[in-house]
Design a protein around this motif. Structure first.
Motif, PDB file in Angstrom:
ATOM      1  N   LEU A   1       0.832  -1.201   0.000  1.00 13.18           N
ATOM      2  CA  LEU A   1       0.000   0.000   0.000  1.00 13.18           C
ATOM      3  C   LEU A   1       0.869   1.255   0.000  1.00 13.18           C
ATOM      4  CD1 LEU A   1      -2.922   1.021   0.139  1.00 13.18           C
ATOM      5  CD2 LEU A   1      -2.764   0.902   2.622  1.00 13.18           C
ATOM      6  N   LYS A   2       0.656   2.128  -0.986  1.00 12.11           N
ATOM      7  CA  LYS A   2       1.481   3.328  -1.127  1.00 12.11           C
ATOM      8  C   LYS A   2       0.706   4.637  -0.946  1.00 12.11           C
ATOM      9  CE  LYS A   2       4.916   0.659  -2.230  1.00 12.11           C
ATOM     10  NZ  LYS A   2       5.972   0.370  -1.224  1.00 12.11           N
ATOM     11  N   LYS A   3      -0.620   4.594  -1.108  1.00 12.74           N
ATOM     12  CA  LYS A   3      -1.396   5.828  -1.045  1.00 12.74           C
ATOM     13  C   LYS A   3      -2.804   5.532  -0.527  1.00 12.74           C
ATOM     14  CE  LYS A   3      -2.432  10.172  -1.788  1.00 12.74           C
ATOM     15  NZ  LYS A   3      -1.820  11.274  -1.025  1.00 12.74           N
ATOM     16  N   ILE A   4      -3.250   6.367   0.433  1.00  9.12           N
ATOM     17  CA  ILE A   4      -4.586   6.234   1.017  1.00  9.12           C
ATOM     18  C   ILE A   4      -5.347   7.543   0.830  1.00  9.12           C
ATOM     19  CG2 ILE A   4      -5.919   5.822   3.117  1.00  9.12           C
ATOM     20  CD1 ILE A   4      -3.568   4.261   4.218  1.00  9.12           C
ATOM     21  N   TYR A   5      -6.559   7.431   0.284  1.00  8.82           N
ATOM     22  CA  TYR A   5      -7.491   8.557   0.228  1.00  8.82           C
ATOM     23  C   TYR A   5      -8.628   8.229   1.208  1.00  8.82           C
ATOM     24  CZ  TYR A   5      -5.110   9.873  -4.095  1.00  8.82           C
ATOM     25  OH  TYR A   5      -4.161  10.235  -5.031  1.00  8.82           O
ATOM     26  N   PHE A   6      -8.746   9.026   2.232  1.00 11.12           N
ATOM     27  CA  PHE A   6      -9.710   8.749   3.292  1.00 11.12           C
ATOM     28  C   PHE A   6     -10.796   9.816   3.305  1.00 11.12           C
ATOM     29  CE2 PHE A   6     -10.787   9.290   7.931  1.00 11.12           C
ATOM     30  CZ  PHE A   6     -11.614   8.189   7.987  1.00 11.12           C
ATOM     31  N   TYR A   7     -12.059   9.382   3.300  1.00 10.06           N
ATOM     32  CA  TYR A   7     -13.205  10.291   3.332  1.00 10.06           C
ATOM     33  C   TYR A   7     -14.094   9.915   4.516  1.00 10.06           C
ATOM     34  CZ  TYR A   7     -11.864  11.183  -1.539  1.00 10.06           C
ATOM     35  OH  TYR A   7     -11.172  11.505  -2.675  1.00 10.06           O
ATOM     36  N   TRP A   8     -14.453  10.922   5.290  1.00  9.46           N
ATOM     37  CA  TRP A   8     -15.359  10.692   6.417  1.00  9.46           C
ATOM     38  C   TRP A   8     -16.514  11.667   6.317  1.00  9.46           C
ATOM     39  CZ3 TRP A   8     -14.124  11.351  12.329  1.00  9.46           C
ATOM     40  CH2 TRP A   8     -15.184  10.802  13.074  1.00  9.46           C
ATOM     41  N   LEU A   9     -17.722  11.135   6.188  1.00  7.57           N
ATOM     42  CA  LEU A   9     -18.932  11.950   6.109  1.00  7.57           C
ATOM     43  C   LEU A   9     -19.688  11.802   7.421  1.00  7.57           C
ATOM     44  CD1 LEU A   9     -18.134  11.055   3.128  1.00  7.57           C
ATOM     45  CD2 LEU A   9     -20.517  11.387   2.553  1.00  7.57           C
TER      46      LEU A   9
ATOM     47  N   LEU B   1      -6.760  10.105  16.798  1.00  6.16           N
ATOM     48  CA  LEU B   1      -6.019   9.197  15.933  1.00  6.16           C
ATOM     49  C   LEU B   1      -5.498   9.928  14.703  1.00  6.16           C
ATOM     50  CD1 LEU B   1      -5.065   6.431  14.935  1.00  6.16           C
ATOM     51  CD2 LEU B   1      -7.379   6.032  14.063  1.00  6.16           C
ATOM     52  N   LEU B   2      -6.346  10.727  14.065  1.00  7.85           N
ATOM     53  CA  LEU B   2      -5.912  11.469  12.881  1.00  7.85           C
ATOM     54  C   LEU B   2      -4.827  12.478  13.216  1.00  7.85           C
ATOM     55  CD1 LEU B   2      -9.293  12.110  11.009  1.00  7.85           C
ATOM     56  CD2 LEU B   2      -7.495  10.486  10.422  1.00  7.85           C
ATOM     57  N   GLN B   3      -4.939  13.127  14.369  1.00  8.95           N
ATOM     58  CA  GLN B   3      -3.903  14.082  14.785  1.00  8.95           C
ATOM     59  C   GLN B   3      -2.565  13.382  14.965  1.00  8.95           C
ATOM     60  OE1 GLN B   3      -5.279  16.097  18.282  1.00  8.95           O
ATOM     61  NE2 GLN B   3      -6.819  17.300  17.191  1.00  8.95           N
ATOM     62  N   SER B   4      -2.596  12.199  15.566  1.00  9.97           N
ATOM     63  CA  SER B   4      -1.367  11.435  15.770  1.00  9.97           C
ATOM     64  C   SER B   4      -0.744  11.031  14.440  1.00  9.97           C
ATOM     65  CB  SER B   4      -1.664  10.197  16.624  1.00  9.97           C
ATOM     66  OG  SER B   4      -0.527   9.387  16.759  1.00  9.97           O
ATOM     67  N   LEU B   5      -1.569  10.528  13.515  1.00  6.59           N
ATOM     68  CA  LEU B   5      -1.052  10.142  12.203  1.00  6.59           C
ATOM     69  C   LEU B   5      -0.518  11.337  11.440  1.00  6.59           C
ATOM     70  CD1 LEU B   5      -3.839   7.636  11.057  1.00  6.59           C
ATOM     71  CD2 LEU B   5      -1.515   7.082  11.774  1.00  6.59           C
ATOM     72  N   GLU B   6      -1.208  12.455  11.529  1.00  7.41           N
ATOM     73  CA  GLU B   6      -0.790  13.667  10.842  1.00  7.41           C
ATOM     74  C   GLU B   6       0.582  14.125  11.331  1.00  7.41           C
ATOM     75  OE1 GLU B   6      -3.414  17.369   9.531  1.00  7.41           O
ATOM     76  OE2 GLU B   6      -2.859  17.497  11.645  1.00  7.41           O
ATOM     77  N   ALA B   7       0.768  14.117  12.668  1.00  2.24           N
ATOM     78  CA  ALA B   7       2.050  14.551  13.242  1.00  2.24           C
ATOM     79  C   ALA B   7       3.181  13.603  12.864  1.00  2.24           C
ATOM     80  CB  ALA B   7       1.916  14.645  14.763  1.00  2.24           C
ATOM     81  N   GLN B   8       2.931  12.289  12.917  1.00  2.46           N
ATOM     82  CA  GLN B   8       3.988  11.322  12.619  1.00  2.46           C
ATOM     83  C   GLN B   8       4.366  11.339  11.144  1.00  2.46           C
ATOM     84  OE1 GLN B   8       3.544   7.388  14.582  1.00  2.46           O
ATOM     85  NE2 GLN B   8       1.811   8.298  15.643  1.00  2.46           N
ATOM     86  N   MET B   9       3.410  11.556  10.268  1.00  7.63           N
ATOM     87  CA  MET B   9       3.725  11.632   8.847  1.00  7.63           C
ATOM     88  C   MET B   9       4.587  12.849   8.536  1.00  7.63           C
ATOM     89  SD  MET B   9       0.342  10.348   6.787  1.00  7.63           S
ATOM     90  CE  MET B   9      -0.753  11.530   7.588  1.00  7.63           C
ATOM     91  N   GLN B  10       4.317  13.956   9.202  1.00  6.03           N
ATOM     92  CA  GLN B  10       5.128  15.143   8.994  1.00  6.03           C
ATOM     93  C   GLN B  10       6.543  14.955   9.523  1.00  6.03           C
ATOM     94  OE1 GLN B  10       2.851  18.299  10.784  1.00  6.03           O
ATOM     95  NE2 GLN B  10       1.538  18.565   8.987  1.00  6.03           N
ATOM     96  N   GLU B  11       6.671  14.225  10.642  1.00  2.78           N
ATOM     97  CA  GLU B  11       8.003  13.938  11.175  1.00  2.78           C
ATOM     98  C   GLU B  11       8.825  13.096  10.205  1.00  2.78           C
ATOM     99  OE1 GLU B  11       7.608  12.089  14.947  1.00  2.78           O
ATOM    100  OE2 GLU B  11       6.757  13.860  15.949  1.00  2.78           O
ATOM    101  N   ARG B  12       8.180  12.212   9.489  1.00  2.00           N
ATOM    102  CA  ARG B  12       8.874  11.334   8.546  1.00  2.00           C
ATOM    103  C   ARG B  12       8.909  11.913   7.138  1.00  2.00           C
ATOM    104  NH1 ARG B  12       9.581   5.858   9.918  1.00  2.00           N
ATOM    105  NH2 ARG B  12       9.082   5.434  12.096  1.00  2.00           N
ATOM    106  N   ASN B  13       8.464  13.137   6.969  1.00  6.72           N
ATOM    107  CA  ASN B  13       8.460  13.822   5.673  1.00  6.72           C
ATOM    108  C   ASN B  13       7.699  13.019   4.606  1.00  6.72           C
ATOM    109  OD1 ASN B  13      10.080  16.025   6.577  1.00  6.72           O
ATOM    110  ND2 ASN B  13      11.904  14.719   6.397  1.00  6.72           N
ATOM    111  N   ASN B  14       6.578  12.465   5.012  1.00  7.02           N
ATOM    112  CA  ASN B  14       5.755  11.702   4.077  1.00  7.02           C
ATOM    113  C   ASN B  14       4.282  12.052   4.273  1.00  7.02           C
ATOM    114  OD1 ASN B  14       5.049   9.915   2.083  1.00  7.02           O
ATOM    115  ND2 ASN B  14       5.219   8.096   3.354  1.00  7.02           N
ATOM    116  N   ALA B  15       4.010  13.350   4.225  1.00  6.91           N
ATOM    117  CA  ALA B  15       2.647  13.824   4.450  1.00  6.91           C
ATOM    118  C   ALA B  15       1.694  13.400   3.335  1.00  6.91           C
ATOM    119  CB  ALA B  15       2.634  15.342   4.584  1.00  6.91           C
ATOM    120  N   ASP B  16       2.240  12.974   2.169  1.00  5.46           N
ATOM    121  CA  ASP B  16       1.396  12.594   1.039  1.00  5.46           C
ATOM    122  C   ASP B  16       0.897  11.162   1.124  1.00  5.46           C
ATOM    123  OD1 ASP B  16       1.710  15.093  -0.081  1.00  5.46           O
ATOM    124  OD2 ASP B  16       3.498  14.519  -1.215  1.00  5.46           O
ATOM    125  N   PHE B  17       1.379  10.390   2.091  1.00  5.82           N
ATOM    126  CA  PHE B  17       0.958   8.990   2.201  1.00  5.82           C
ATOM    127  C   PHE B  17      -0.542   8.884   2.475  1.00  5.82           C
ATOM    128  CE2 PHE B  17       0.343   5.128   4.844  1.00  5.82           C
ATOM    129  CZ  PHE B  17       0.720   4.185   3.898  1.00  5.82           C
TER     130      PHE B  17
END
Length: 385
Positions: free
Chosen positions: A251-259, A272-288
């Motif tokens: 898995l290389k790319k996730i598009y997540f939609y929440w209605l 959970l989303l805040q944690s993932l957002e922060a960790q992705m920015q730390e790893r310089n992979n915010a586009d994942f």
């Protein structure tokens, strides 16, 4: 109680063809295979008589099923187990298991649940059970005898397989959930000791379409309302796999939609989303992970509040850098955009939501898939509630 003292049979083939339970098991299995294979579309249309007559094997199937248990072939206790748990003593004193040396707590017994209280009357039950194995997006049936001895209710697992516990989130919206809330002591201010918490019976886990999320390089995850719960497990597991073995992660790319209809439902999932957002920015992979949160219902006072705080760095509802959108997605534009960014790919579309939304996404998946086998293809998977 006395059945457990019977001798344990040894050898699968020996048991299958010499014991009553084994023989009836073979017979009903063969009957079921014939019934199922003769039910295929080809057999029904071309050889209807075969389909008709083989289905009369249901008589043999049910007769065999009735007498199948008469052989009492269920595995009995071993000599070592009998020495530790004497049935003549322990069955009369089951309320004192663990308090007497002759009757220790059985290994199949789980641990008391850990209860985490979230805002807006949502609780999280974290449980541990020996031998429990799960996959992402699966669900379990839960019974709390302190609330009802008969009621079982399905809940999606929100933990990841990589975690050392399994958890569910329960929103208090009815009599049973209100009873569970009170039984867990959530209506009290003082800390509850573990031994005071009620026993929870668990049946499962059971599979859903979300388990196939790791079979694609690109996925669209769509959750409507409480339908977001399977994707909590998915997102956690994806991140665990990404952090520990990113090279082998397909898995290389996730598009997540929440209605969601109201802002209260965002509370527990936002962490959970805040944690993932922060960790992705730390790893310089915010586009994942690309995510979009849609608020489908709001009143005039809320709208005014949103406008006033729109320019702030973080969203006023979720606390995330990605701002909440209002209304519903334009699915045709979303599918066309994703198809353009991933040409020649097989894209998994996973939904947990109502039937109406499932019909819309299924039509978009078909209309935006190319006829060329080398082109982009959207594979639709759904879990309705």
């Amino acid at each position: 109680m006395y059945a457990i003292l019977s001798q344990n049979p040894v050898g699968g083939l020996y048991v299958a063809f010499t014991y009553l339970a084994g023989l009836t098991g073979v017979i009903i299995t063969l009957a079921l295979i014939l019934i199922i294979t003769s039910s295929t579309k080809t057999i029904r249309r071309s050889y209807f008589e075969v389909f008709w007559y083989t289905h009369h094997l249901f008589v043999i199937f049910f007769i065999g099923l009735v007498i199948h248990g008469a052989g009492r072939i269920v595995r009995g206790q071993t000599a070592q187990s009998l020495a530790e748990h004497n049935p003549e003593i322990c069955y009369k004193n089951f309320t004192h298991w663990g308090k007497k040396g002759a009757c220790p707590i059985p290994q199949f017994s789980g641990n008391p649940p850990m209860v985490v209280i979230h805002p807006f009357k949502t609780i999280e039950l974290q449980m541990m059970k020996k031998g429990f194995k799960m996959e992402v997006g699966q669900y379990i049936f839960v019974k709390c005898p302190a609330v009802s001895k008969l009621e079982w209710h399905p809940f999606t697992l929100t933990s990841a397989p990589e975690e050392d516990y399994f958890s569910i989130h329960v929103r208090i919206v009815g009599d049973w959930t209100e009873g569970l809330f009170n039984a867990c002591g959530c209506d009290k201010q003082e800390f509850q000791e573990a031994w005071k918490l009620p026993k929870i019976a668990v049946d499962g886990p059971f599979g859903t379409a979300s388990e196939d999320v790791f079979s694609y390089e690109t996925v669209m995850l769509v959750g409507a309302g409480i339908g977001v719960t399977p994707f909590a497990s998915v997102l956690k597991s994806v991140w665990y796999k990404y952090c520990h073995d990113a090279t082998n992660l397909k898995l290389k790319k996730i598009y997540f939609y929440w209605l969601c209809r109201d802002t209260h439902a965002f509370e527990w999932f936002a962490d959970l989303l805040q944690s993932l957002e922060a960790q992705m920015q730390e790893r310089n992979n915010a586009d994942f992970l690309s995510y979009n949160i849609y608020l489908t219902g709001w009143d005039e006072s809320q709208a005014t509040h949103f406008v006033v705080h729109h320019e702030e760095e973080k969203d006023v509802i979720t606390g995330l850098k990605q701002k909440t959108l209002y209304g519903r997605p334009n699915w045709e534009n979303e599918f066309k955009t994703i198809a353009g960014q991933h040409p020649g790919s097989r894209i998994g579309v996973f939904l947990c939501g109502p039937e109406g939304l499932a019909d819309t996404l299924n039509k978009q998946s078909i209309s935006n898939s190319e006829a060329d086998p080398r082109g982009v293809h959207f594979i639709f998977n759904k879990e309705n509630f």
